[in-house]
Design an enzyme around this catalytic site. Structure first.
Site, PDB file in Angstrom:
ATOM      1  N   HIS A 216       0.792  -1.101  -0.053  1.00  0.00           N
ATOM      2  CA  HIS A 216      -0.017   0.095   0.020  1.00  0.00           C
ATOM      3  C   HIS A 216       0.820   1.192   0.034  1.00  0.00           C
ATOM      4  CE1 HIS A 216      -4.109  -1.564   0.693  1.00  0.00           C
ATOM      5  NE2 HIS A 216      -3.400  -2.603   0.181  1.00  0.00           N
ATOM      6  N   ASP A 245     -12.275  -9.910  -7.180  1.00  0.00           N
ATOM      7  CA  ASP A 245     -11.782 -10.835  -6.297  1.00  0.00           C
ATOM      8  C   ASP A 245     -12.656 -11.911  -5.882  1.00  0.00           C
ATOM      9  OD1 ASP A 245      -9.184 -10.075  -6.369  1.00  0.00           O
ATOM     10  OD2 ASP A 245      -9.154  -8.825  -4.456  1.00  0.00           O
ATOM     11  N   GLU A 288       5.925 -33.805   0.156  1.00  0.00           N
ATOM     12  CA  GLU A 288       4.465 -33.459  -0.615  1.00  0.00           C
ATOM     13  C   GLU A 288       4.792 -32.809  -1.856  1.00  0.00           C
ATOM     14  OE1 GLU A 288       1.954 -35.100   0.429  1.00  0.00           O
ATOM     15  OE2 GLU A 288       0.908 -33.486   1.616  1.00  0.00           O
TER      16      GLU A 288
END
Lengths: 422, 256
Positions: A216, A245, A288
């Site tokens: 920001h 979004d 994984e």
């Protein structure tokens, strides 16, 4: 700057709070009127998606921790108890288990977005580096979480990964003993991994806060990679990007739900449904899927210490990426050679993932070494050189020009405010 | 613009990688026979009659060597047994009942709230009785093997005499589908191993199918509820996505 805040809110209660602690003004500035480039594509959804994934992981994790027992004699059974006897325990666990995969999918696409559109370039270097810190923390958290069910792959994965540190000369063995809290992966290891697996997500939250705060300050990058030149180039974040979004979040949840409800064990390893047994080594120890590319790099180097350094190096190189890329042009759209190279890097990482899932024999070794070479070649050689040699395409004058076809008048429903930050 | 080829390239590479992985895995061992399972697919449910027959096989055959520690007798409601049937099944076994007033351990008949009784007191006893091999716990066996239900079925029907050129270790059996092809478990099921009470013909294939259906249920007793919830949630999300996209289009209509 001591003094009451002059609040613009009408509601007396909101105003009373906002005068003393201007959180409402902050939210309004940062998520309401925040000037956001008007030309985002759907790749810009993935930051918000990562935020959603993180919150789902924390919430489900808290409920799992209420029923999980971090003790080598009870851990496996406590997970099965969650699956069978805790109300909707199976749902919470499958959401958490697959949530890890979804979080990584989203974050990897988010990182690709940053690479492709040059979001790491000045002035967003620190923003990018904080992102790499989040990635590292996520990998540690995910690894320790995978150990908790205390299945075969939990135990042997933990053994292999912690043993990597033994590659370091002199101090290596001591580091490993220190990590284990003993002389093998055992109850103390499980206890501390549980503790850290609960702690690190909140560290991630803190770094995400910094990541967003830095965002920001600089404002968002955009698909053209050029800075907004005025209000005609931006839209207020709300409602334009809150709704965009939201569309992405809905699609994300559909994919997520399909995994959780119809293929909850698709991404897992069957061996982890066998309770950990230090006397029996599984035929293949694989991490994984989201850690496979690094595993492939580790095993592509014939020397153990070299492999470990290369593996850590594959992440650490991302920290200096902003200074390795010498081109001032951000977006790959205007960098024909870089564009090809960065897409090749995506394929390269996918190939590395595939290599990591296979035993390092025969062709897999060759493919692994070639892919590892390209990975480092891309960052350490191609990026600096191509940035100097490449002739970028002509950049558009402004964001609004290609969108509106000539910097037309402001649209009626888009009250773009003057730029406050960017 | 030129974004479609990009997406295609990445998708293509990802799919290619996935196919290569699957192909490599499949080439490792004999191809598993394809079985039509009642519980496969997004709308699949357990064939309860088959699961009950499978439980019969578990009781009469499997449970002589294999434990099923995660299950309680009360769970058998899930394959459609009545409360009275479950009480009778539980009462048919003796379980440790704590200690008596003199501190001596006692046995008592099982109750629905008891775990399935394990055939051996501990792993060592199990090994001693099975030529050194440990019969794995069957609670989540269906999830713990590559190939799942298909693999377990194949294992049941995969016994035969070893090929002439194969040297077998003493006490080992040949099984086409077992990794390494040498398995310590003697062929557990043959034609007519059990007597079904519902008139089903107990062929080897039928028995294998039934016991695997039972094991699949035991590993994921929540599966039916999960899939039914999933259908509702995905339908809801599709609707929500449609609505959200419509709102997005409307809001953005004056920007483009």
């Amino acid at each position: 700057m001591v003094g009451l805040h002059k609040s613009e809110f009408k509601n007396p209660l909101v105003r009373w709070i906002d005068t003393r602690l201007p959180v409402f003004t902050m939210m309004q500035n940062e998520y309401g009127s925040f000037p956001t480039p008007r030309n985002f594509n759907y790749f810009w959804n993935f930051g918000a998606l990562a935020m959603v994934a993180m919150m789902i992981m924390i919430i489900t994790g808290i409920f799992l921790a209420m029923n999980y027992v971090p003790n080598t004699a009870l851990a496996f059974d406590s997970v099965e108890r969650i699956m069978r006897d805790v109300n909707y325990g199976w749902l919470i666990r499958y959401v958490h288990m697959n949530g890890a995969s979804m979080f990584f999918v989203v974050v990897y696409i988010h990182i690709f977005r940053g690479l492709y559109y040059g979001s790491y370039k000045t002035p967003r270097e620190l923003l990018w580096m904080l992102g790499v810190v989040i990635l590292l923390l996520m990998m540690m958290t995910a690894f320790m979480g995978y150990v908790l069910p205390w299945g075969q792959m939990s135990y042997w994965g933990a053994t292999v990964i912690t043993n990597l540190f033994s590659a370091f000369p002199i101090v290596g063995k001591s580091i490993v003993t220190w990590l284990w809290g003993g002389f093998s992966v055992d109850n103390p290891t499980l206890n501390r991994f549980f503790s850290l697996h609960y702690l690190l997500p909140f560290v991630i939250v803190a770094v995400v806060f910094l990541h967003v705060a830095a965002l920001h300050i600089t404002g968002s990058n955009n698909p053209l990679g050029i800075e907004p030149k005025g209000p005609q180039d931006t839209l207020p974040f709300h409602p334009y990007y809150t709704v965009k979004d939201s569309v992405g979040i809905c699609v994300f949840l559909i994919v997520y739900a399909a995994l959780v409800f119809f293929a909850p064990n698709f991404l897992g390893n069957p061996d982890n449904y066998i309770p950990a047994n230090p006397m029996v080594t599984p035929a293949e120890i694989v991490p994984e899927w989201y850690l496979l590319p690094y595993y492939a790099i580790l095993r592509s180097v014939p020397n153990k210490l070299g492999g470990v350094l290369m593996m850590f190096g594959s992440i650490l190189v991302l920290f200096v990426l902003p200074w390795l890329d010498t081109s001032p042009v951000r977006s790959a759209r205007f960098r024909p050679i870089f564009r090809q190279l960065v897409l090749l890097l995506v394929i390269d990482v996918i190939v590395l993932g595939d290599v990591g899932a296979h035993r390092p024999e025969g062709w897999w070794v060759v493919v692994g070494r070639l892919a590892t070479t390209y990975y480092f070649l891309f960052f350490l050689v191609l990026l600096p050189v191509v940035g100097k040699l490449e002739r970028p395409l002509k950049l558009p004058d402004s964001i609004s020009k290609p969108v509106l076809g000539g910097g037309g008048p402001l649209p009626g429903g888009a009250p773009a405010k003057p730029m406050e930050k960017a | 613009m030129r974004r479609i080829p990009l997406a295609r390239l990445i998708l293509g590479a990802a799919l290619g990688g996935l196919l290569a992985t699957t192909a490599a895995r499949a080439a490792d061992d004999a191809k598993l026979p394809k079985v039509e399972w009642s519980f496969s697919g997004p709308f699949g449910t357990y064939d309860l009659a088959s699961a009950q027959r499978g439980f019969l096989i578990y009781q009469q055959v499997c449970s002589n060597c294999h434990s099923m520690n995660q299950l309680y007798y009360r769970n058998l409601e899930g394959i459609g047994l009545t409360e009275d049937q479950i009480k009778a099944i539980a009462a048919s076994v003796q379980v440790p009942g704590g200690v008596d007033d003199n501190g001596q351990p006692i046995q008592r008949p099982g109750r629905p709230a008891d775990h399935f009784r394990a055939p051996f007191a501990n792993d060592q006893a199990a090994r001693a009785a099975n030529g050194g091999a440990l019969p794995p716990d069957q609670s989540v066996l269906e999830l713990a093997r590559e190939g799942g239900a298909d693999y377990l079925y194949a294992l049941m029907v995969g016994y035969s005499d070893p090929p002439a050129d194969m040297k077998m270790q003493p006490g080992m059996m040949y099984n086409k589908y077992f990794p390494g092809h040498q398995i310590a478990m003697p062929q557990p099921l043959q034609d007519g191993s059990v007597q079904y009470t519902d008139g089903t013909k107990p062929s080897l294939e039928q028995e294998a199918k039934d016991v695997v259906t039972f094991l699949a249920w035991a590993a994921e007793p929540e599966m039916v509820e999960r899939k039914q919830m999933g259908v509702k949630i995905i339908l809801f999300l599709l609707l929500l996505t449609g609505l959200t996209y419509a709102v997005k289009r409307k809001l953005w209509s004056d920007v483009h």
